[in-house]
Design a protein around this motif. Structure first.
Motif, PDB file in Angstrom:
ATOM      1  N   ASP A   1      45.655  45.211  29.973  1.00 55.95           N
ATOM      2  CA  ASP A   1      44.277  44.753  29.853  1.00 55.95           C
ATOM      3  C   ASP A   1      44.230  43.236  29.647  1.00 55.95           C
ATOM      4  O   ASP A   1      43.435  42.537  30.283  1.00 55.95           O
ATOM      5  CB  ASP A   1      43.621  45.480  28.668  1.00 55.95           C
ATOM      6  CG  ASP A   1      42.118  45.297  28.657  1.00 55.95           C
ATOM      7  OD1 ASP A   1      41.534  45.328  29.739  1.00 55.95           O
ATOM      8  OD2 ASP A   1      41.554  45.097  27.573  1.00 55.95           O
ATOM      9  N   ALA A   2      45.144  42.773  28.748  1.00 55.48           N
ATOM     10  CA  ALA A   2      45.185  41.336  28.475  1.00 55.48           C
ATOM     11  C   ALA A   2      45.587  40.571  29.731  1.00 55.48           C
ATOM     12  O   ALA A   2      45.005  39.520  30.045  1.00 55.48           O
ATOM     13  CB  ALA A   2      46.171  41.054  27.342  1.00 55.48           C
ATOM     14  N   ASP A   3      46.597  41.111  30.451  1.00 55.63           N
ATOM     15  CA  ASP A   3      47.036  40.461  31.692  1.00 55.63           C
ATOM     16  C   ASP A   3      45.902  40.411  32.715  1.00 55.63           C
ATOM     17  O   ASP A   3      45.687  39.388  33.374  1.00 55.63           O
ATOM     18  CB  ASP A   3      48.221  41.233  32.291  1.00 55.63           C
ATOM     19  CG  ASP A   3      49.491  41.024  31.488  1.00 55.63           C
ATOM     20  OD1 ASP A   3      49.479  40.139  30.605  1.00 55.63           O
ATOM     21  OD2 ASP A   3      50.473  41.751  31.730  1.00 55.63           O
ATOM     22  N   ALA A   4      45.213  41.547  32.816  1.00 57.33           N
ATOM     23  CA  ALA A   4      44.092  41.615  33.773  1.00 57.33           C
ATOM     24  C   ALA A   4      43.012  40.612  33.385  1.00 57.33           C
ATOM     25  O   ALA A   4      42.461  39.925  34.253  1.00 57.33           O
ATOM     26  CB  ALA A   4      43.524  43.023  33.806  1.00 57.33           C
ATOM     27  N   ASN A   5      42.761  40.513  32.061  1.00 52.85           N
ATOM     28  CA  ASN A   5      41.749  39.551  31.610  1.00 52.85           C
ATOM     29  C   ASN A   5      42.178  38.120  31.901  1.00 52.85           C
ATOM     30  O   ASN A   5      41.370  37.291  32.317  1.00 52.85           O
ATOM     31  CB  ASN A   5      41.501  39.719  30.107  1.00 52.85           C
ATOM     32  CG  ASN A   5      40.647  40.928  29.815  1.00 52.85           C
ATOM     33  OD1 ASN A   5      39.924  41.397  30.686  1.00 52.85           O
ATOM     34  ND2 ASN A   5      40.730  41.461  28.615  1.00 52.85           N
ATOM     35  N   ALA A   6      43.496  37.858  31.653  1.00 49.77           N
ATOM     36  CA  ALA A   6      44.010  36.505  31.911  1.00 49.77           C
ATOM     37  C   ALA A   6      43.912  36.179  33.397  1.00 49.77           C
ATOM     38  O   ALA A   6      43.489  35.075  33.783  1.00 49.77           O
ATOM     39  CB  ALA A   6      45.459  36.412  31.439  1.00 49.77           C
ATOM     40  N   LYS A   7      44.302  37.168  34.226  1.00 51.90           N
ATOM     41  CA  LYS A   7      44.224  36.955  35.677  1.00 51.90           C
ATOM     42  C   LYS A   7      42.777  36.759  36.121  1.00 51.90           C
ATOM     43  O   LYS A   7      42.490  35.921  36.972  1.00 51.90           O
ATOM     44  CB  LYS A   7      44.826  38.168  36.400  1.00 51.90           C
ATOM     45  CG  LYS A   7      46.335  38.113  36.481  1.00 51.90           C
ATOM     46  CD  LYS A   7      46.872  39.281  37.267  1.00 51.90           C
ATOM     47  CE  LYS A   7      48.395  39.264  37.244  1.00 51.90           C
ATOM     48  NZ  LYS A   7      48.981  40.452  37.841  1.00 51.90           N
ATOM     49  N   ASN A   8      41.917  37.527  35.517  1.00 54.44           N
ATOM     50  CA  ASN A   8      40.491  37.412  35.831  1.00 54.44           C
ATOM     51  C   ASN A   8      39.965  36.028  35.472  1.00 54.44           C
ATOM     52  O   ASN A   8      39.234  35.402  36.253  1.00 54.44           O
ATOM     53  CB  ASN A   8      39.744  38.495  35.038  1.00 54.44           C
ATOM     54  CG  ASN A   8      38.463  38.893  35.724  1.00 54.44           C
ATOM     55  OD1 ASN A   8      38.248  38.552  36.876  1.00 54.44           O
ATOM     56  ND2 ASN A   8      37.630  39.604  35.012  1.00 54.44           N
ATOM     57  N   ALA A   9      40.393  35.571  34.273  1.00 53.58           N
ATOM     58  CA  ALA A   9      39.958  34.242  33.824  1.00 53.58           C
ATOM     59  C   ALA A   9      40.502  33.168  34.760  1.00 53.58           C
ATOM     60  O   ALA A   9      39.778  32.220  35.136  1.00 53.58           O
ATOM     61  CB  ALA A   9      40.435  34.000  32.398  1.00 53.58           C
ATOM     62  N   ALA A  10      41.803  33.323  35.143  1.00 53.40           N
ATOM     63  CA  ALA A  10      42.407  32.344  36.052  1.00 53.40           C
ATOM     64  C   ALA A  10      41.689  32.356  37.395  1.00 53.40           C
ATOM     65  O   ALA A  10      41.411  31.294  37.982  1.00 53.40           O
ATOM     66  CB  ALA A  10      43.884  32.667  36.241  1.00 53.40           C
ATOM     67  N   ALA A  11      41.368  33.559  37.861  1.00 50.49           N
ATOM     68  CA  ALA A  11      40.657  33.682  39.139  1.00 50.49           C
ATOM     69  C   ALA A  11      39.274  33.048  39.038  1.00 50.49           C
ATOM     70  O   ALA A  11      38.824  32.374  39.978  1.00 50.49           O
ATOM     71  CB  ALA A  11      40.538  35.150  39.521  1.00 50.49           C
ATOM     72  N   GLU A  12      38.624  33.264  37.885  1.00 48.48           N
ATOM     73  CA  GLU A  12      37.301  32.659  37.679  1.00 48.48           C
ATOM     74  C   GLU A  12      37.397  31.134  37.697  1.00 48.48           C
ATOM     75  O   GLU A  12      36.560  30.453  38.285  1.00 48.48           O
ATOM     76  CB  GLU A  12      36.712  33.133  36.342  1.00 48.48           C
ATOM     77  CG  GLU A  12      36.253  34.585  36.331  1.00 48.48           C
ATOM     78  CD  GLU A  12      35.008  34.808  37.179  1.00 48.48           C
ATOM     79  OE1 GLU A  12      34.230  33.861  37.332  1.00 48.48           O
ATOM     80  OE2 GLU A  12      34.856  35.919  37.715  1.00 48.48           O
TER      81      GLU A  12
ATOM     82  N   ALA B   1      35.750  28.695  40.294  1.00 47.80           N
ATOM     83  CA  ALA B   1      34.878  27.584  39.900  1.00 47.80           C
ATOM     84  C   ALA B   1      35.371  26.282  40.528  1.00 47.80           C
ATOM     85  O   ALA B   1      34.570  25.471  41.038  1.00 47.80           O
ATOM     86  CB  ALA B   1      34.844  27.464  38.383  1.00 47.80           C
ATOM     87  N   ALA B   2      36.741  26.094  40.504  1.00 46.19           N
ATOM     88  CA  ALA B   2      37.309  24.872  41.083  1.00 46.19           C
ATOM     89  C   ALA B   2      37.037  24.820  42.576  1.00 46.19           C
ATOM     90  O   ALA B   2      36.658  23.762  43.114  1.00 46.19           O
ATOM     91  CB  ALA B   2      38.810  24.831  40.814  1.00 46.19           C
ATOM     92  N   TYR B   3      37.218  25.996  43.231  1.00 43.11           N
ATOM     93  CA  TYR B   3      36.969  26.029  44.678  1.00 43.11           C
ATOM     94  C   TYR B   3      35.506  25.768  44.986  1.00 43.11           C
ATOM     95  O   TYR B   3      35.171  25.051  45.930  1.00 43.11           O
ATOM     96  CB  TYR B   3      37.380  27.392  45.240  1.00 43.11           C
ATOM     97  CG  TYR B   3      38.875  27.553  45.402  1.00 43.11           C
ATOM     98  CD1 TYR B   3      39.663  26.494  45.885  1.00 43.11           C
ATOM     99  CD2 TYR B   3      39.508  28.747  45.087  1.00 43.11           C
ATOM    100  CE1 TYR B   3      41.023  26.634  46.028  1.00 43.11           C
ATOM    101  CE2 TYR B   3      40.872  28.895  45.227  1.00 43.11           C
ATOM    102  CZ  TYR B   3      41.641  27.832  45.694  1.00 43.11           C
ATOM    103  OH  TYR B   3      42.979  27.969  45.837  1.00 43.11           O
ATOM    104  N   GLU B   4      34.648  26.327  44.169  1.00 39.80           N
ATOM    105  CA  GLU B   4      33.221  26.112  44.397  1.00 39.80           C
ATOM    106  C   GLU B   4      32.856  24.640  44.216  1.00 39.80           C
ATOM    107  O   GLU B   4      32.061  24.088  44.971  1.00 39.80           O
ATOM    108  CB  GLU B   4      32.410  26.978  43.438  1.00 39.80           C
ATOM    109  CG  GLU B   4      32.277  28.410  43.940  1.00 39.80           C
ATOM    110  CD  GLU B   4      31.553  29.317  42.981  1.00 39.80           C
ATOM    111  OE1 GLU B   4      31.247  28.873  41.859  1.00 39.80           O
ATOM    112  OE2 GLU B   4      31.329  30.489  43.351  1.00 39.80           O
ATOM    113  N   GLN B   5      33.516  24.020  43.193  1.00 42.73           N
ATOM    114  CA  GLN B   5      33.291  22.590  42.945  1.00 42.73           C
ATOM    115  C   GLN B   5      33.762  21.777  44.154  1.00 42.73           C
ATOM    116  O   GLN B   5      33.054  20.877  44.629  1.00 42.73           O
ATOM    117  CB  GLN B   5      34.065  22.190  41.698  1.00 42.73           C
ATOM    118  CG  GLN B   5      33.486  20.977  41.009  1.00 42.73           C
ATOM    119  CD  GLN B   5      34.229  20.696  39.707  1.00 42.73           C
ATOM    120  OE1 GLN B   5      35.008  21.521  39.255  1.00 42.73           O
ATOM    121  NE2 GLN B   5      33.979  19.540  39.145  1.00 42.73           N
TER     122      GLN B   5
END
Lengths: 168, 287
Positions: free
Chosen positions: A54-65, A69-73
């Motif tokens: 769960d923590a890994d998935a959350n970390a990956k999710n955060a990294a993806a977010e 955000a960087a790509y959108e910028q």
């Protein structure tokens, strides 16, 4: 029997109570070691495994977010840059068009003025040449008229002489 | 239901009733007991005439039942430990789920009722729960043993013996006391001793509940006319229900009291009395 009953209510036997306690202590130790502890530790391990997932998935999710955000910028910056470039290109194209149009106008004016000048020159030259030819024709005709006997013949000659340049 | 089905149903019922009546008539007088119901029930409570020799020591049948139950549980646990637990998977099968549910239930009970200290308590109530449940169901096996007098008796539930009930009740009280001492030192001892009636109530609750079940079963079995169909309900369903209820009651009480005595002491600030307010209220009261 009644005497025994009076001495020990309900026939409670403390030796047997202790034997029961010993029996239960052995059972407790055995169940704790053989069943409770291993099953509980397995459940704990599984819980930790899923919590880690769960923590890994959350970390990956955060990294993806973050990446999103960087790509959108970056995308927004690229869009702005493209818009700037498009506007600059439009400006440059408009300038170029105006310049070319001015050049074309100038060239056209130049061509027209040159043509007019050439035409005037050609006209003047033609007029002068025609004048000369007419004068020559007139003088030639006058000479012929003067030299010929009959007037009608002279007139015919005059007409022939006048139509000859037009046929040329 | 069609007519044909109704007919079949009625015929089956009639055959069953006829078979039961025939059984009652034919078996009448086959099982005449040498003892009266009073003596049977007295033996069930006091175990005076059915002592069993344990290496020369006369003991109640309940103690033999207790040893048997312990042996069964330990062998089962050893088999599970050797053959089942190493094959546990993260996505459990039916048997693994059953084991996890049992462990998780008692662990959850300990955590829920005693949130401050529950590591040992969970293991204790698990063992006690398994012992009471399996011990109560053990009487359904109906294992016969020879008494010292040469008679044959059926092994009862271990806790239908007053000694077994006292042992478990007092042990539970000692566990509660130990929790109080470890958590709150002398204050914990005080809190536990405050419930001085607990070992007696726990012991006799277990004994009374299981004994009443045994007595009802004895009564039913004693009279031949009641020994068809009814023992299925009395013997199996009541025992099963009994096992569940007694397991729940003792484990719940133990965890509740353990949680109460092991709760950390929080010093509450004393409310300061406002002298002026007191004076005013006093004068108002006087007026």
């Amino acid at each position: 029997m009644p005497l025994q009953l009076a001495a020990v209510p309900l026939n409670i036997d403390w030796q047997q109570v202790l034997l029961h306690v010993l029996n239960f202590v052995i059972l407790f130790a055995g169940l704790w070691l053989l069943l409770y502890k291993p099953v509980r530790s397995f459940m704990q391990k599984r819980r930790e495994h899923y919590e880690k997932m769960d923590a890994d998935a959350n970390a990956k999710n955060a990294a993806a977010e973050e990446k999103k955000a960087a790509y959108e910028q970056k995308l927004a910056a690229a869009d702005a840059e493209a818009e700037d470039k498009r506007r600059a290109a439009e400006r440059a194209a408009a300038d170029y068009e105006a310049e070319k149009r001015a050049e074309a106008d100038a060239f056209a004016k130049q061509v027209v003025s040159d043509a007019r000048r050439d035409a005037a020159q050609i006209k003047a030259q033609a007029v002068s040449e025609a004048r000369g030819e007419i004068a020559d024709i007139v003088s030639e005709a006058v000479g012929k008229v003067v030299l010929e006997d009959s007037t009608s013949e002279a007139y015919d000659q005059f007409l022939d002489a006048a139509s000859a340049p037009a046929e040329k | 239901m069609t007519k044909k089905q109704t007919c079949i149903f009625l015929i089956v019922i009639a055959v069953v009733v006829a078979a039961l009546l025939a059984g009652i008539v034919l078996t009448d007088g086959l099982y005449e007991s040498e003892t009266t119901i009073q003596e049977t029930m007295q033996d069930a409570v006091l175990h005076e005439g059915d002592k069993i020799s344990l290496f020369g020591l006369p003991v109640n049948p309940g103690l033999i039942s207790a040893f048997s139950v312990t042996a069964i549980l330990l062998v089962f646990a050893a088999i599970v430990r050797i053959f089942v637990i190493p094959r546990f998977r993260f996505v459990p099968g039916k048997f693994q789920l059953l084991l996890e549910q049992a462990v998780g239930m008692f662990d959850g009970l300990a955590k829920g009722n005693s949130p401050h200290r529950n590591g040992f308590l969970g293991a204790y109530v698990f063992a006690a729960g398994a012992y009471i449940f399996v011990g109560t169901l053990f009487e359904l096996v109906g294992a016969p043993v020879m008494t010292m007098a040469g008679a044959s008796v059926i092994l009862p539930a271990p806790l239908a013996d007053i000694n077994g009930a006292i042992a478990l009740g007092c042990l539970s009280y000692l566990v509660i006391l130990s929790g109080g001492i470890v958590s709150n030192k002398l204050r914990g001892v005080g809190r536990t001793l405050k419930e001085f009636s607990l070992p007696i109530s726990m012991s006799f609750r277990l004994f009374g509940a299981l004994l009443s079940g045994a007595l009802v079963t004895e009564l039913v079995y004693y009279y031949l006319a009641l020994s068809f169909v009814l023992p299925v309900i009395v013997g199996v369903l009541f025992t099963l229900l009994h096992a569940l209820i007694q397991t729940y009651v003792l484990t719940m009480l133990t965890t509740l009291f353990y949680g109460e005595v092991s709760e950390p002491y929080v010093k509450r600030p004393k409310a300061k009395k406002d002298k002026r307010q007191n004076k005013t209220s006093h004068s108002e009261a006087t007026v």
